[in-house]
Design a protein around this motif. Structure first.
Motif, PDB file in Angstrom:
ATOM      1  N   ASP A 139       0.758  -1.295  -0.124  1.00 17.77           N
ATOM      2  CA  ASP A 139      -0.052  -0.003  -0.044  1.00 17.77           C
ATOM      3  C   ASP A 139       0.916   1.109  -0.178  1.00 17.77           C
ATOM      4  O   ASP A 139       0.400   2.442   0.157  1.00 17.77           O
ATOM      5  CB  ASP A 139      -0.993   0.045   1.274  1.00 17.77           C
ATOM      6  CG  ASP A 139      -0.320  -0.342   2.544  1.00 17.77           C
ATOM      7  OD1 ASP A 139       1.163  -0.466   2.455  1.00 17.77           O
ATOM      8  OD2 ASP A 139      -0.895   0.176   3.686  1.00 17.77           O
ATOM      9  N   ALA A 140       2.111   1.239  -0.215  1.00 17.50           N
ATOM     10  CA  ALA A 140       3.177   2.387  -0.158  1.00 17.50           C
ATOM     11  C   ALA A 140       2.888   3.298  -1.433  1.00 17.50           C
ATOM     12  O   ALA A 140       2.434   2.885  -2.492  1.00 17.50           O
ATOM     13  CB  ALA A 140       4.463   1.920  -0.310  1.00 17.50           C
ATOM     14  N   PRO A 141       2.717   4.713  -1.302  1.00 18.02           N
ATOM     15  CA  PRO A 141       2.247   5.492  -2.464  1.00 18.02           C
ATOM     16  C   PRO A 141       3.116   5.625  -3.320  1.00 18.02           C
ATOM     17  O   PRO A 141       2.936   5.914  -4.520  1.00 18.02           O
ATOM     18  CB  PRO A 141       2.091   6.808  -1.572  1.00 18.02           C
ATOM     19  CG  PRO A 141       3.109   6.787  -0.231  1.00 18.02           C
ATOM     20  CD  PRO A 141       3.042   5.087   0.150  1.00 18.02           C
ATOM     21  N   GLY A 142       4.255   5.187  -3.110  1.00 19.44           N
ATOM     22  CA  GLY A 142       5.641   5.401  -4.222  1.00 19.44           C
ATOM     23  C   GLY A 142       6.737   4.437  -4.003  1.00 19.44           C
ATOM     24  O   GLY A 142       6.467   3.433  -3.125  1.00 19.44           O
ATOM     25  N   LEU A 143       7.884   4.366  -4.590  1.00 22.83           N
ATOM     26  CA  LEU A 143       8.800   3.300  -4.719  1.00 22.83           C
ATOM     27  C   LEU A 143       9.625   3.843  -3.610  1.00 22.83           C
ATOM     28  O   LEU A 143      10.388   3.079  -2.931  1.00 22.83           O
ATOM     29  CB  LEU A 143       9.490   3.138  -5.941  1.00 22.83           C
ATOM     30  CG  LEU A 143       8.560   2.647  -7.234  1.00 22.83           C
ATOM     31  CD1 LEU A 143       9.536   2.587  -8.313  1.00 22.83           C
ATOM     32  CD2 LEU A 143       8.157   1.350  -6.887  1.00 22.83           C
ATOM     33  N   GLY A 144       9.969   5.280  -3.233  1.00 22.53           N
ATOM     34  CA  GLY A 144      10.825   5.528  -2.211  1.00 22.53           C
ATOM     35  C   GLY A 144      12.311   5.221  -2.494  1.00 22.53           C
ATOM     36  O   GLY A 144      12.870   5.057  -1.647  1.00 22.53           O
ATOM     37  N   LEU A 145      12.514   5.413  -3.902  1.00 20.00           N
ATOM     38  CA  LEU A 145      13.888   5.174  -4.422  1.00 20.00           C
ATOM     39  C   LEU A 145      14.969   6.344  -3.860  1.00 20.00           C
ATOM     40  O   LEU A 145      15.908   6.025  -3.402  1.00 20.00           O
ATOM     41  CB  LEU A 145      14.117   5.178  -5.719  1.00 20.00           C
ATOM     42  CG  LEU A 145      13.286   3.924  -6.371  1.00 20.00           C
ATOM     43  CD1 LEU A 145      13.334   4.515  -8.101  1.00 20.00           C
ATOM     44  CD2 LEU A 145      14.233   2.742  -6.031  1.00 20.00           C
ATOM     45  N   LEU A 146      14.666   7.404  -3.884  1.00 29.44           N
ATOM     46  CA  LEU A 146      15.633   8.531  -3.374  1.00 29.44           C
ATOM     47  C   LEU A 146      15.380   8.547  -1.720  1.00 29.44           C
ATOM     48  O   LEU A 146      16.767   8.643  -1.407  1.00 29.44           O
ATOM     49  CB  LEU A 146      15.076  10.001  -3.973  1.00 29.44           C
ATOM     50  CG  LEU A 146      15.078  10.222  -5.290  1.00 29.44           C
ATOM     51  CD1 LEU A 146      14.407  11.630  -5.629  1.00 29.44           C
ATOM     52  CD2 LEU A 146      16.784  10.345  -5.771  1.00 29.44           C
ATOM     53  N   ALA A 147      14.468   8.270  -1.393  1.00 31.78           N
ATOM     54  CA  ALA A 147      14.710   8.189   0.301  1.00 31.78           C
ATOM     55  C   ALA A 147      15.539   7.058   0.840  1.00 31.78           C
ATOM     56  O   ALA A 147      16.398   7.389   1.771  1.00 31.78           O
ATOM     57  CB  ALA A 147      13.206   8.005   0.891  1.00 31.78           C
ATOM     58  N   LEU A 148      15.610   5.871   0.204  1.00 29.96           N
ATOM     59  CA  LEU A 148      16.297   4.866   0.213  1.00 29.96           C
ATOM     60  C   LEU A 148      17.880   5.238   0.115  1.00 29.96           C
ATOM     61  O   LEU A 148      18.877   4.980   0.960  1.00 29.96           O
ATOM     62  CB  LEU A 148      15.994   3.461  -0.357  1.00 29.96           C
ATOM     63  CG  LEU A 148      16.929   2.394  -0.257  1.00 29.96           C
ATOM     64  CD1 LEU A 148      16.807   1.956   1.153  1.00 29.96           C
ATOM     65  CD2 LEU A 148      16.430   1.399  -1.199  1.00 29.96           C
ATOM     66  N   ILE A 149      18.099   5.953  -1.199  1.00 27.25           N
ATOM     67  CA  ILE A 149      19.360   6.187  -1.505  1.00 27.25           C
ATOM     68  C   ILE A 149      20.070   7.278  -0.502  1.00 27.25           C
ATOM     69  O   ILE A 149      21.019   7.164  -0.109  1.00 27.25           O
ATOM     70  CB  ILE A 149      19.489   6.828  -2.709  1.00 27.25           C
ATOM     71  CG1 ILE A 149      19.134   5.661  -3.921  1.00 27.25           C
ATOM     72  CG2 ILE A 149      20.792   7.589  -3.354  1.00 27.25           C
ATOM     73  CD1 ILE A 149      18.694   6.448  -5.293  1.00 27.25           C
ATOM     74  N   ASP A 150      19.349   8.198  -0.079  1.00 29.38           N
ATOM     75  CA  ASP A 150      19.763   9.389   0.849  1.00 29.38           C
ATOM     76  C   ASP A 150      20.130   8.661   2.183  1.00 29.38           C
ATOM     77  O   ASP A 150      20.928   9.179   2.684  1.00 29.38           O
ATOM     78  CB  ASP A 150      18.673  10.383   1.001  1.00 29.38           C
ATOM     79  CG  ASP A 150      18.340  11.082  -0.107  1.00 29.38           C
ATOM     80  OD1 ASP A 150      19.474  11.259  -1.065  1.00 29.38           O
ATOM     81  OD2 ASP A 150      17.763  11.854  -0.376  1.00 29.38           O
ATOM     82  N   LYS A 151      19.292   7.651   2.648  1.00 32.33           N
ATOM     83  CA  LYS A 151      19.679   7.114   3.884  1.00 32.33           C
ATOM     84  C   LYS A 151      20.880   6.399   3.887  1.00 32.33           C
ATOM     85  O   LYS A 151      21.823   6.274   4.938  1.00 32.33           O
ATOM     86  CB  LYS A 151      18.403   6.177   4.323  1.00 32.33           C
ATOM     87  CG  LYS A 151      17.161   6.750   5.023  1.00 32.33           C
ATOM     88  CD  LYS A 151      16.305   5.826   5.436  1.00 32.33           C
ATOM     89  CE  LYS A 151      14.957   6.417   6.095  1.00 32.33           C
ATOM     90  NZ  LYS A 151      15.493   7.110   7.178  1.00 32.33           N
ATOM     91  N   VAL A 152      21.174   5.584   2.913  1.00 36.45           N
ATOM     92  CA  VAL A 152      22.472   4.862   2.787  1.00 36.45           C
ATOM     93  C   VAL A 152      23.615   5.686   2.673  1.00 36.45           C
ATOM     94  O   VAL A 152      24.754   5.437   3.227  1.00 36.45           O
ATOM     95  CB  VAL A 152      22.164   3.953   1.638  1.00 36.45           C
ATOM     96  CG1 VAL A 152      23.761   3.096   1.359  1.00 36.45           C
ATOM     97  CG2 VAL A 152      21.223   2.710   1.933  1.00 36.45           C
ATOM     98  N   GLU A 153      23.291   7.103   1.912  1.00 36.45           N
ATOM     99  CA  GLU A 153      24.677   7.695   1.630  1.00 36.45           C
ATOM    100  C   GLU A 153      24.676   8.422   2.825  1.00 36.45           C
ATOM    101  O   GLU A 153      25.874   8.811   3.238  1.00 36.45           O
ATOM    102  CB  GLU A 153      24.201   8.718   0.400  1.00 36.45           C
ATOM    103  CG  GLU A 153      24.410   8.060  -1.022  1.00 36.45           C
ATOM    104  CD  GLU A 153      24.370   9.009  -2.070  1.00 36.45           C
ATOM    105  OE1 GLU A 153      24.745   8.568  -3.072  1.00 36.45           O
ATOM    106  OE2 GLU A 153      23.795  10.063  -1.727  1.00 36.45           O
TER     107      GLU A 153
END
Length: 302
Positions: A215-229
């Protein structure tokens, strides 16, 4: 030409009666749209699509149906969990004459993001993040995961300690027997000898895979990348001037890490995600081989 073209996948029986787990296509070129917060871009993807073939007597599935569904889906809207699962259901529905019940899709593409320089105002460059997306509906259960590859720099703590010892030894040898030292003399020595030995560092990469809620509204790619970086603190840079290169050197000096440290930092930053998998590689400058670490999947966040 005959008005009725032959279709042997319908008229002929399978040569050997047995079900098949997956049948479909791989490597389909497809433009897709990725939209996240202020990011909206059309990217070139390669898609794999398959359905199961449980009916043992059916000679083949209808691959053109899958292709047309995928083509229309790619043009319709930005990629989201909702429309991914809708596509999977349409793939299954299109193959009721094959008794298909399961479907899966893989998308491979590069997320191209403009990143600012560390220090210089107005300076930025493009950075590419390879993405693998896996969506499936199997036994009525929907699953979606994303994997992103993120480049960073790593400086070896052991090498840094050995380098510091050599510099210390050189300093003591130079100033041996001198009870009082002028700050200017020390500064001059450091300017000439602080790089007497330098720790080895290398370009490194992290592959991070997480589950995306249905039920997520989006993929959340940038949020994941920013967390890792943010956890690693030394992402590779694009456009730089000398001030940015100096700032990057400082970041590496303040964030020494073994491959084990990198994997643990990343895993600790992903506490809000489910089914997290982390694989890091340090492409060694000391050795002709790489150092690697994997993390175990964590329990779901509560």
């Amino acid at each position: 030409m005959s008005s009725a073209l032959p279709d042997v996948s319908v008229t002929d029986l399978a040569s050997s009666f047995s079900p098949l787990q997956w049948v479909g296509m791989q490597g389909i070129d497809l433009p897709i749209r990725i939209e996240e917060s202020t990011y909206l871009r059309e990217v070139h993807a390669r898609a794999d699509v398959q359905v199961d073939l449980p009916a043992p007597h059916v000679k083949g599935i209808h691959m053109s149906r899958l292709y047309r569904l995928l083509d229309a889906w790619g043009q319709a809207a930005a990629v989201s969990p909702a429309n991914l699962f809708q596509l999977l259901q349409e793939m299954i529905d299109s193959h009721q004459d094959c008794a298909s019940r399961n479907a899966r899709l893989r998308l491979d593409f590069d997320l191209l993001v403009r990143r600012p320089a560390l220090v210089t105002d107005g300076l930025s460059g493009w950075k590419s993040y390879p993405v693998h997306l896996l969506a499936s509906k199997v036994g009525g259960t929907l699953n979606l995961s994303i994997e992103v590859k993120i480049g960073y720099s790593s400086t070896c703590p052991c090498s840094a300690a050995l380098s510091r010892q050599l510099i210390e030894d050189g300093f003591l040898q130079t100033f041996k027997g001198q009870p009082l030292l002028e700050a200017s003399a020390v500064a001059q020595w450091l300017r000439s000898n602080a790089s007497l030995a330098t720790p080895h560092s290398q370009r490194s990469e992290a592959r991070v895979r997480v589950a995306v809620p249905v039920d997520a509204p989006g993929l959340g790619l940038l949020a994941l990348i920013d967390k890792v970086e943010g956890a690693l603190r030394t992402p590779v840079q694009t456009a730089v001037k000398r001030a940015d290169e100096q700032a990057f050197a400082a970041l590496n000096g303040q964030n020494l890490m073994f491959v084990e440290d990198a994997a643990r930092r990343i895993q600790a930053s992903l506490h809000e995600y489910r089914e997290t998998h982390v694989h890091v590689r340090h492409l060694e400058s000391l050795h002709p081989h790489d150092a690697s670490a994997w993390s175990v999947p964590q329990a779901p966040a509560h």
